[in-house]
Design a protein around this motif. Structure first.
Motif, PDB file in Angstrom:
ATOM      1  N   GLY A 147      -3.311  -3.532 -18.200  1.00 35.24           N
ATOM      2  CA  GLY A 147      -2.081  -4.313 -18.195  1.00 35.24           C
ATOM      3  C   GLY A 147      -1.974  -5.068 -19.506  1.00 35.24           C
ATOM      4  O   GLY A 147      -2.944  -5.697 -19.937  1.00 35.24           O
ATOM      5  N   GLU A 148      -0.821  -4.985 -20.164  1.00 33.45           N
ATOM      6  CA  GLU A 148      -0.624  -5.668 -21.443  1.00 33.45           C
ATOM      7  C   GLU A 148       0.769  -6.272 -21.486  1.00 33.45           C
ATOM      8  O   GLU A 148       1.547  -6.131 -20.547  1.00 33.45           O
ATOM      9  CB  GLU A 148      -0.815  -4.694 -22.611  1.00 33.45           C
ATOM     10  CG  GLU A 148      -2.236  -4.166 -22.738  1.00 33.45           C
ATOM     11  CD  GLU A 148      -2.444  -3.287 -23.969  1.00 33.45           C
ATOM     12  OE1 GLU A 148      -1.480  -3.037 -24.715  1.00 33.45           O
ATOM     13  OE2 GLU A 148      -3.593  -2.866 -24.166  1.00 33.45           O
ATOM     14  N   ILE A 149       1.076  -6.913 -22.589  1.00 33.49           N
ATOM     15  CA  ILE A 149       2.384  -7.526 -22.820  1.00 33.49           C
ATOM     16  C   ILE A 149       3.042  -6.786 -23.991  1.00 33.49           C
ATOM     17  O   ILE A 149       2.407  -6.534 -25.006  1.00 33.49           O
ATOM     18  CB  ILE A 149       2.231  -9.026 -23.179  1.00 33.49           C
ATOM     19  CG1 ILE A 149       1.501  -9.785 -22.058  1.00 33.49           C
ATOM     20  CG2 ILE A 149       3.579  -9.663 -23.467  1.00 33.49           C
ATOM     21  CD1 ILE A 149       2.221  -9.815 -20.737  1.00 33.49           C
ATOM     22  N   ALA A 150       4.319  -6.458 -23.846  1.00 33.89           N
ATOM     23  CA  ALA A 150       5.042  -5.722 -24.895  1.00 33.89           C
ATOM     24  C   ALA A 150       5.268  -6.613 -26.106  1.00 33.89           C
ATOM     25  O   ALA A 150       5.851  -7.683 -25.993  1.00 33.89           O
ATOM     26  CB  ALA A 150       6.381  -5.212 -24.360  1.00 33.89           C
ATOM     27  N   ASP A 151       4.772  -6.143 -27.263  1.00 37.15           N
ATOM     28  CA  ASP A 151       5.046  -6.867 -28.494  1.00 37.15           C
ATOM     29  C   ASP A 151       6.409  -6.425 -29.029  1.00 37.15           C
ATOM     30  O   ASP A 151       7.082  -5.584 -28.442  1.00 37.15           O
ATOM     31  CB  ASP A 151       3.930  -6.663 -29.524  1.00 37.15           C
ATOM     32  CG  ASP A 151       3.753  -5.204 -29.945  1.00 37.15           C
ATOM     33  OD1 ASP A 151       4.645  -4.366 -29.686  1.00 37.15           O
ATOM     34  OD2 ASP A 151       2.713  -4.899 -30.552  1.00 37.15           O
ATOM     35  N   GLU A 152       6.814  -6.981 -30.159  1.00 40.20           N
ATOM     36  CA  GLU A 152       8.145  -6.701 -30.705  1.00 40.20           C
ATOM     37  C   GLU A 152       8.343  -5.220 -31.031  1.00 40.20           C
ATOM     38  O   GLU A 152       9.386  -4.644 -30.729  1.00 40.20           O
ATOM     39  CB  GLU A 152       8.388  -7.553 -31.950  1.00 40.20           C
ATOM     40  CG  GLU A 152       9.794  -7.426 -32.491  1.00 40.20           C
ATOM     41  CD  GLU A 152      10.055  -8.355 -33.679  1.00 40.20           C
ATOM     42  OE1 GLU A 152      11.021  -8.073 -34.409  1.00 40.20           O
ATOM     43  OE2 GLU A 152       9.310  -9.329 -33.860  1.00 40.20           O
ATOM     44  N   VAL A 153       7.332  -4.595 -31.622  1.00 41.44           N
ATOM     45  CA  VAL A 153       7.442  -3.181 -32.014  1.00 41.44           C
ATOM     46  C   VAL A 153       7.601  -2.291 -30.783  1.00 41.44           C
ATOM     47  O   VAL A 153       8.476  -1.427 -30.733  1.00 41.44           O
ATOM     48  CB  VAL A 153       6.210  -2.759 -32.855  1.00 41.44           C
ATOM     49  CG1 VAL A 153       6.216  -1.270 -33.125  1.00 41.44           C
ATOM     50  CG2 VAL A 153       6.166  -3.542 -34.155  1.00 41.44           C
ATOM     51  N   ARG A 156      11.010  -2.837 -29.023  1.00 38.13           N
ATOM     52  CA  ARG A 156      12.101  -2.176 -29.744  1.00 38.13           C
ATOM     53  C   ARG A 156      12.074  -0.663 -29.509  1.00 38.13           C
ATOM     54  O   ARG A 156      13.102  -0.046 -29.271  1.00 38.13           O
ATOM     55  CB  ARG A 156      12.008  -2.490 -31.243  1.00 38.13           C
ATOM     56  CG  ARG A 156      13.247  -2.062 -32.019  1.00 38.13           C
ATOM     57  CD  ARG A 156      13.250  -2.468 -33.486  1.00 38.13           C
ATOM     58  NE  ARG A 156      12.422  -3.599 -33.845  1.00 38.13           N
ATOM     59  CZ  ARG A 156      11.295  -3.512 -34.557  1.00 38.13           C
ATOM     60  NH1 ARG A 156      10.867  -2.360 -35.010  1.00 38.13           N
ATOM     61  NH2 ARG A 156      10.584  -4.595 -34.838  1.00 38.13           N
ATOM     62  N   ALA A 157      10.882  -0.066 -29.542  1.00 39.54           N
ATOM     63  CA  ALA A 157      10.758   1.384 -29.368  1.00 39.54           C
ATOM     64  C   ALA A 157      11.211   1.839 -27.986  1.00 39.54           C
ATOM     65  O   ALA A 157      11.776   2.920 -27.838  1.00 39.54           O
ATOM     66  CB  ALA A 157       9.314   1.826 -29.602  1.00 39.54           C
ATOM     67  N   LEU A 158      10.978   1.001 -26.971  1.00 37.63           N
ATOM     68  CA  LEU A 158      11.299   1.397 -25.604  1.00 37.63           C
ATOM     69  C   LEU A 158      12.550   0.734 -25.045  1.00 37.63           C
ATOM     70  O   LEU A 158      12.908   0.966 -23.889  1.00 37.63           O
ATOM     71  CB  LEU A 158      10.112   1.081 -24.682  1.00 37.63           C
ATOM     72  CG  LEU A 158       8.810   1.795 -25.007  1.00 37.63           C
ATOM     73  CD1 LEU A 158       7.709   1.368 -24.052  1.00 37.63           C
ATOM     74  CD2 LEU A 158       8.986   3.303 -24.972  1.00 37.63           C
ATOM     75  N   GLY A 159      13.211  -0.101 -25.849  1.00 36.21           N
ATOM     76  CA  GLY A 159      14.387  -0.803 -25.350  1.00 36.21           C
ATOM     77  C   GLY A 159      14.003  -1.750 -24.221  1.00 36.21           C
ATOM     78  O   GLY A 159      14.654  -1.823 -23.188  1.00 36.21           O
ATOM     79  N   TYR A 160      12.926  -2.504 -24.422  1.00 37.87           N
ATOM     80  CA  TYR A 160      12.321  -3.326 -23.384  1.00 37.87           C
ATOM     81  C   TYR A 160      12.245  -4.765 -23.859  1.00 37.87           C
ATOM     82  O   TYR A 160      12.427  -5.054 -25.041  1.00 37.87           O
ATOM     83  CB  TYR A 160      10.918  -2.760 -23.102  1.00 37.87           C
ATOM     84  CG  TYR A 160      10.240  -3.271 -21.858  1.00 37.87           C
ATOM     85  CD1 TYR A 160      10.783  -3.047 -20.602  1.00 37.87           C
ATOM     86  CD2 TYR A 160       9.050  -3.975 -21.947  1.00 37.87           C
ATOM     87  CE1 TYR A 160      10.151  -3.510 -19.460  1.00 37.87           C
ATOM     88  CE2 TYR A 160       8.410  -4.437 -20.809  1.00 37.87           C
ATOM     89  CZ  TYR A 160       8.970  -4.205 -19.576  1.00 37.87           C
ATOM     90  OH  TYR A 160       8.339  -4.661 -18.456  1.00 37.87           O
ATOM     91  N   ASP A 161      11.961  -5.694 -22.959  1.00 35.04           N
ATOM     92  CA  ASP A 161      11.877  -7.103 -23.302  1.00 35.04           C
ATOM     93  C   ASP A 161      10.566  -7.431 -24.014  1.00 35.04           C
ATOM     94  O   ASP A 161       9.497  -7.028 -23.555  1.00 35.04           O
ATOM     95  CB  ASP A 161      11.962  -7.974 -22.044  1.00 35.04           C
ATOM     96  CG  ASP A 161      13.298  -7.840 -21.335  1.00 35.04           C
ATOM     97  OD1 ASP A 161      14.314  -7.586 -22.021  1.00 35.04           O
ATOM     98  OD2 ASP A 161      13.332  -7.994 -20.102  1.00 35.04           O
ATOM     99  N   ILE A 162      10.659  -8.212 -25.095  1.00 34.99           N
ATOM    100  CA  ILE A 162       9.452  -8.715 -25.756  1.00 34.99           C
ATOM    101  C   ILE A 162       8.739  -9.624 -24.759  1.00 34.99           C
ATOM    102  O   ILE A 162       9.362 -10.466 -24.110  1.00 34.99           O
ATOM    103  CB  ILE A 162       9.811  -9.493 -27.042  1.00 34.99           C
ATOM    104  CG1 ILE A 162      10.478  -8.574 -28.064  1.00 34.99           C
ATOM    105  CG2 ILE A 162       8.571 -10.166 -27.628  1.00 34.99           C
ATOM    106  CD1 ILE A 162      11.029  -9.292 -29.276  1.00 34.99           C
ATOM    107  N   GLY A 163       7.449  -9.419 -24.615  1.00 31.07           N
ATOM    108  CA  GLY A 163       6.671 -10.223 -23.681  1.00 31.07           C
ATOM    109  C   GLY A 163       6.692  -9.702 -22.260  1.00 31.07           C
ATOM    110  O   GLY A 163       6.036 -10.252 -21.385  1.00 31.07           O
TER     111      GLY A 163
END
Length: 175
Positions: A147-153, A156-163
């Motif tokens: 389990g991780e947290i989405a960083d900015e890169v 952006r790549a997945l069209g997902y929320d940062i964090g």
């Protein structure tokens, strides 16, 4: 409950035990049962073969972002290479119905990666492309889910929320 639903007391007790066993209620001594907080249930990855992994890729396509040498402590550890050794790295995004769902990163040991070109990754299932182009037969895979947290890169790549929460998988294939 027994009279309300027209069942025996034994049936009610068994139903309550079953609900408690599934984590849906909490029973308390001499008090009524209460509804438990919902638990997130996930189906485990149950790939029993490489064919099962390949079958899971139907209606998907892989968009290659890059294939180049990169340094990775994780790859050096997995391949038992000296720290700082650059390994070949494939970065891609897995698409389902033209929507990005996964960013994937594959590392190859230098002896394998040097024999591949970006154009060789012409299959959504990367290990199948490697087998076809290099004639390497894989014998097993080791998969770890984190389990991780989405960083900015990644966001952006997945069209997902940062964090936002994400699942990361590390797959290590062996020949």
């Amino acid at each position: 409950l027994a009279s309300q639903f027209g069942v025996s007391l034994i049936t009610v007790r068994q139903a309550l035990r079953d609900l408690e066993g599934e984590g849906l209620i909490k029973k308390r001594t001499a008090k009524p049962a209460i509804v438990a907080a919902p638990q997130v249930r996930t189906k485990p990855l149950e790939f029993q073969s490489f064919a099962a992994i390949a079958a899971s890729s139907l209606d998907r396509r892989l968009v290659i972002k890059s294939y180049r040498k990169e340094q990775s402590a994780l790859a050096c550890e997995a391949f038992t290479l000296p720290a700082g050794t650059a390994c070949f790295c494939l970065r891609a995004v897995l698409m389902v119905h033209d929507r990005p769902i996964t960013q994937t990163t594959f590392y190859f040991p230098p002896a394998i990666g040097s024999r591949l070109k970006r154009a060789d990754f012409d299959d959504v299932v990367v290990f199948r492309a490697v087998q076809r182009h290099l004639g390497i037969q894989l014998s097993r895979a080791q998969i770890r889910v984190l389990g991780e947290i989405a960083d900015e890169v990644l966001a952006r790549a997945l069209g997902y929320d940062i964090g936002g929460p994400i699942l990361a998988t590390e797959m290590l294939y062996f020949s």
